[in-house]
Design a protein around this motif. Structure first.
Motif: not given
Length: 203
Positions: A51-70
């Motif tokens: 099984g496989f998945d990723t988690e990324s720090k959520p973004t809340f601003a409209k044009f914010e880039v995730s920078g994920g996965p973390h």
């Protein structure tokens, strides 16, 4: 002509089900030493399908880039291994796992995860199987996520903490709730895959 597939359970029906039993903390390994990285590589490759998945720090601003996965997580029927991306010393191991055609990586709705991985690693993940495509093949029009799949296949309720979903996955020290959340997303995927009688695509 095949008949229509069984209807997908509604949220209200799922809420009444018994809880799906996931992995406990003792079965969840955070890869933080070279030895654990080697153990993870050996155990995962030996299992053939994970099984496989990723988690990324959520973004809340409209044009914010995730920078994920973390966080990237892999699970077998018995254990899960979590790789935190700030630990660059394990990126080679991760890249090998992602690019391995010997290791089938199964999950739900993986397209955004894969595009983030490509951006972050410059690696093209191989042998990836999105369970959602199998549900579509079986006649379901709507996208089937992990909660619905677990309810349909096991008649169980998959618990996802909203707090963990929106937590900071870039933290160097993950909480117990985050560890359970990440590991069991991947664990549920391998369990559903096996229960549906799926087998790795021919190479």
């Amino acid at each position: 002509m095949t008949g229509m597939p069984p209807p997908l359970p509604e949220r209200e029906q799922i809420a009444l089900l018994e809880v799906f039993e996931g992995l406990g903390l003792q079965q969840i390994h955070v890869v933080d030493t070279p030895q654990k990285a080697e153990q993870a590589m050996a155990a995962l490759l030996a299992s053939g399908v994970v099984g496989f998945d990723t988690e990324s720090k959520p973004t809340f601003a409209k044009f914010e880039v995730s920078g994920g996965p973390h966080v990237l997580q892999f699970a077998t029927r018995d254990a899960a291994w979590l790789f935190q991306l700030h630990r660059s010393e394990f990126h080679d191991v991760l890249a090998n796992l992602l690019a391995s055609i010997e290791l089938v990586k199964v999950g739900f709705g993986l397209s955004s995860d894969l595009s983030l991985i490509r951006q972050r690693f410059g690696v093209e993940p191989q042998a990836v199987f999105d369970i959602d495509t199998e549900f579509r093949r079986r006649g379901y029009r709507k996208s089937v996520g992990v909660k619905t799949a677990v309810a349909l296949v096991f008649d169980r309720r998959f618990v996802k903490s909203r707090k963990a979903t929106t937590s900071n996955w870039a933290h160097k020290q993950l909480s117990d709730a985050q560890l359970r959340y990440a590991a069991n997303d991947a664990y549920a995927a391998i369990r559903v895959y096996e229960a549906m009688g799926l087998t790795p695509p021919a190479r």
